[in-house]
Design an enzyme around this catalytic site. Structure first.
Site, PDB file in Angstrom:
ATOM      1  N   ASN A   1       0.878  -3.638  15.602  1.00  0.00           N
ATOM      2  CA  ASN A   1      -0.026  -4.464  14.803  1.00  0.00           C
ATOM      3  C   ASN A   1      -0.152  -5.858  15.399  1.00  0.00           C
ATOM      4  O   ASN A   1       0.144  -6.857  14.753  1.00  0.00           O
ATOM      5  CB  ASN A   1       0.488  -4.571  13.368  1.00  0.00           C
ATOM      6  CG  ASN A   1       0.048  -3.391  12.529  1.00  0.00           C
ATOM      7  OD1 ASN A   1      -0.939  -2.735  12.825  1.00  0.00           O
ATOM      8  ND2 ASN A   1       0.779  -3.131  11.448  1.00  0.00           N
TER       9      ASN A   1
ATOM     10  N   SER B   1      -3.092   3.753  12.266  1.00  0.00           N
ATOM     11  CA  SER B   1      -2.948   3.870  10.814  1.00  0.00           C
ATOM     12  C   SER B   1      -2.495   5.264  10.434  1.00  0.00           C
ATOM     13  O   SER B   1      -2.712   6.225  11.164  1.00  0.00           O
ATOM     14  CB  SER B   1      -4.274   3.557  10.115  1.00  0.00           C
ATOM     15  OG  SER B   1      -4.139   3.686   8.716  1.00  0.00           O
TER      16      SER B   1
ATOM     17  N   LYS C   1      -8.277  -2.543  13.229  1.00  0.00           N
ATOM     18  CA  LYS C   1      -7.079  -2.204  12.446  1.00  0.00           C
ATOM     19  C   LYS C   1      -6.763  -3.311  11.435  1.00  0.00           C
ATOM     20  O   LYS C   1      -6.351  -3.038  10.305  1.00  0.00           O
ATOM     21  CB  LYS C   1      -5.873  -2.009  13.374  1.00  0.00           C
ATOM     22  CG  LYS C   1      -4.528  -1.800  12.657  1.00  0.00           C
ATOM     23  CD  LYS C   1      -4.584  -0.636  11.686  1.00  0.00           C
ATOM     24  CE  LYS C   1      -3.295  -0.282  10.996  1.00  0.00           C
ATOM     25  NZ  LYS C   1      -2.222  -1.189  10.890  1.00  0.00           N
TER      26      LYS C   1
ATOM     27  N   HIS D   1      -9.054  -2.968   8.589  1.00  0.00           N
ATOM     28  CA  HIS D   1      -8.568  -1.780   7.867  1.00  0.00           C
ATOM     29  C   HIS D   1      -7.473  -2.184   6.886  1.00  0.00           C
ATOM     30  O   HIS D   1      -7.488  -1.791   5.714  1.00  0.00           O
ATOM     31  CB  HIS D   1      -8.046  -0.766   8.896  1.00  0.00           C
ATOM     32  CG  HIS D   1      -7.173   0.312   8.345  1.00  0.00           C
ATOM     33  ND1 HIS D   1      -5.847   0.106   8.009  1.00  0.00           N
ATOM     34  CD2 HIS D   1      -7.422   1.618   8.067  1.00  0.00           C
ATOM     35  CE1 HIS D   1      -5.325   1.237   7.551  1.00  0.00           C
ATOM     36  NE2 HIS D   1      -6.269   2.164   7.583  1.00  0.00           N
ATOM     37  N   ASN D   2      -6.546  -2.968   7.325  1.00  0.00           N
ATOM     38  CA  ASN D   2      -5.455  -3.372   6.439  1.00  0.00           C
ATOM     39  C   ASN D   2      -5.937  -4.302   5.330  1.00  0.00           C
ATOM     40  O   ASN D   2      -5.459  -4.222   4.201  1.00  0.00           O
ATOM     41  CB  ASN D   2      -4.336  -4.045   7.241  1.00  0.00           C
ATOM     42  CG  ASN D   2      -3.443  -3.030   7.922  1.00  0.00           C
ATOM     43  OD1 ASN D   2      -3.918  -1.961   8.317  1.00  0.00           O
ATOM     44  ND2 ASN D   2      -2.160  -3.349   8.076  1.00  0.00           N
TER      45      ASN D   2
ATOM     46  N   GLU E   1      -7.307  -2.167   2.835  1.00  0.00           N
ATOM     47  CA  GLU E   1      -6.174  -1.483   2.167  1.00  0.00           C
ATOM     48  C   GLU E   1      -5.600  -2.349   1.038  1.00  0.00           C
ATOM     49  O   GLU E   1      -5.299  -1.845  -0.046  1.00  0.00           O
ATOM     50  CB  GLU E   1      -5.110  -1.196   3.225  1.00  0.00           C
ATOM     51  CG  GLU E   1      -3.883  -0.453   2.753  1.00  0.00           C
ATOM     52  CD  GLU E   1      -2.823  -0.434   3.866  1.00  0.00           C
ATOM     53  OE1 GLU E   1      -3.106   0.087   4.953  1.00  0.00           O
ATOM     54  OE2 GLU E   1      -1.718  -0.965   3.649  1.00  0.00           O
TER      55      GLU E   1
END
Lengths: 234, 234, 234, 234
Positions: A30, A56, A106, A109-110, A113
């Site tokens: 990450n 992920s 990513k 994406h988090n 989330e």
């Protein structure tokens, strides 16, 4: 696949000293995407390629494969594609752009989330607070996963969590954050993009880690000053 | 399955006059759950049962079946269970509690839906704003659906939407709301439950329907008053 | 000047039975403005006038006078104006509109008050958290009141509060709300007006009264499910 | 008193080359406090003192004096105190802490300012939307300044603004931000302090500068996908 920050920097520097011109490094951790842009640039000067592969799937990836979002030169990506194909579920990897793009995607994406988790959490809290209906949260999570608009993998996990502990009585309401939410918020602000829900989801995590809010103390004190509203004394 | 509010009230009154003691009415629309509690009580006095069946799945329900959350007396639910079994996907219906519970659970479902939509929307906006990476949003939506933590049915729909119109250039950023988000927010407030993300998701819809914010005009005017900051004139 | 809700209703009914046609009642409490509209209408049919007088100033009003926002018929307002003149500071009363307008304006006043309190509270919390600077919050509150852009009466009260208890160590971070914030939020939502900051200020009060957030428990449990992130156990 | 960022850095470097050991520089602009800490340290090594003086009061400061929040060594502050005394209103300057503390306190001041402005703005928007009451916003701003709990200098400016343009019809709802709001939000996040209202006030400014929200387009498109809800086409 290594954690972000200092250890990643060190590992990449270490590897860069060991590999040869024409070799490729893959950072599947990450990392902050700007670091990946910088590192790719520095390595390129030595003839070494760096792919940034956002990953992920959590601990479940071991079973079903990891979703991989890869940034870097397309030709390099194609060279090592078999690795991604092996690690990912079917169609579960892709080249999403130049260096940094993998970790950027990513990161976002988090951020999403965080918002999804907060959204479900608030919904379950509203149901949990409705004591008159005495709702079975596991049953509802399971039900919603059968064809409702809000079905998702996270909701399947909610079903599992409520199965183990119907009222979550063994879990403390204390939520860590691992950095990518902060980066997403900072990125949004840097680009003048209002992302209120992702942002608030991050702030709610901070709040969950406070025993008591100093701000709330200030308001309690001020209400006492102007309105004579009683404060709860320690 | 009827819309909420006045038409539902009228339809139920009409049907109540036609049916006989021992009959059962099913309200599969988006009624306010408190109305369902009240109606069930009133009908019960006439010996008529009312089941409140929250329904989710959108226009896709026709194909795969509707997710049905049913409130009312369990014995009555069991009598008419074959109807729900026919309409729902496998395991896609359940008795969730007493009268009102079905519509309550559906209401919260929609509140969560607002938050999930807003969360994804913000993430895609952050990516869309990152012009340097020139990201392919359809590709990313598809990729995330292969094993990532945020995979969901809504994200599958996002994939479809970006496939039809990669930059959504034909769609206006104008979002309606159909009432259940407001009810969820009101319910949360009534029970002192903080649900900031669901609430803000509703407010963002209001904002999307404003050409210009009057509040922003106030701030622009005040900044001009105290700081001499230029305002954009009409 | 009476509290809102049931007691006001009873008091007005009681007084309505005692007064005569042509008399005027003044409701100087925090009534919901829609109640004031309804009551004024009902009393008017009996030839009795009702003025709704929103009142601000807190316990300090006794000393400097109360700020009074009055709704109702202008002619009636003029008849009883000497009363308002006596109670208010100079220029501190006004007829703001038809019946209900007085309490409406007072309601919005309180909504703004929530936001101002929350804004100052967050600022002081940010300063309090900056341990390296060891800031003197009373000194800063006092300083800001000498010509800064954010000078206000509430900030003067903050100065007093920090003087009595520099770190507010005797005050619990537990904040009540007395209803008008909720009404303001409901009013905003009813008219599709996004008022995110006033709304969040209300929700933060709810949060201040929770020992622990159930929503945070849900997120902690889900993070454990997907990522193996440890949860804090009870 | 110079603007923040590059020009400040250059000016300080320029002055540092001109002054002598034992001299004192005062940065009365809106520098990022971490820059002030760094600069003070670097100058100290050359025997030059730097005071960071946060300044508030806007264009009105010329008339009534500027509120000055000063960071740096106390002894140095005392040496140049007459300057501050001259520039500030009575008691309107103070030494608030070590190097950086002055600009830190000013930064938080501005964060609070964002929240206060947004709070008032939302209140006026709610009143403006209540067409049935046809409220006179200037009159109300004036009235609230006579003894109400929310009286403040910003509210006096609101009175002026509404006097010039009762419905702000000549002003666009477009709000700039000059950096200190972002710094306050970043600082809060860095220290795990939830400051939702200050943060949202910043994000609302971003939103005011968007013709249309891309996120709203995403939601409109998704609602069309799952529910067949019509989208507004361009």
């Amino acid at each position: 696949m290594v954690p972000s920050g200092g250890p990643t920097e060190e590992t990449i520097n270490l590897l860069a000293a060991l590999v040869q011109e024409g070799d490729t490094l893959i950072d599947g951790g990450n990392s902050m995407y700007k670091d990946s842009v910088r590192r790719a640039q520095a390595l390129k000067e030595k003839g070494i390629a760096l792919l940034d592969a956002g990953t992920s799937g959590g601990i479940w990836g071991l079973e079903i494969g990891y979703c991989l979002m890869v940034g870097g030169e397309e030709a390099v990506f194609q060279q090592v594609e078999p690795i991604f194909k092996t690690l990912a579920p079917e169609n579960g990897y892709a080249h999403v752009g130049v260096s940094g793009a993998g970790h950027f995607v990513k990161m976002v994406h988090n951020g999403i989330e965080y918002a999804l988790l907060q959204g479900y959490a608030e919904g379950f809290e509203i149901m949990n607070a409705k004591e008159a209906f005495n709702l079975d949260l596991q049953k509802i999570a399971h039900l919603w996963n059968q064809g409702s608009v809000i079905r998702s993998w996270l909701l399947e996990l909610a079903e599992d969590a409520f199965k183990k502990d119907p009222h979550l009585s063994s879990v403390r309401g204390y939520v860590e954050d691992s950095g990518e939410g902060r980066w997403t918020v900072a990125e949004a602000i840097e680009n003048d993009v209002p992302a209120p829900v992702i942002t608030l989801s991050l702030l709610e995590r901070f709040r969950s880690r406070q025993e008591e809010s100093f701000g709330a103390k200030v308001i309690a004190a001020l209400r006492n000053e102007f309105g004579g509203h009683g404060v709860k004394k320690k």
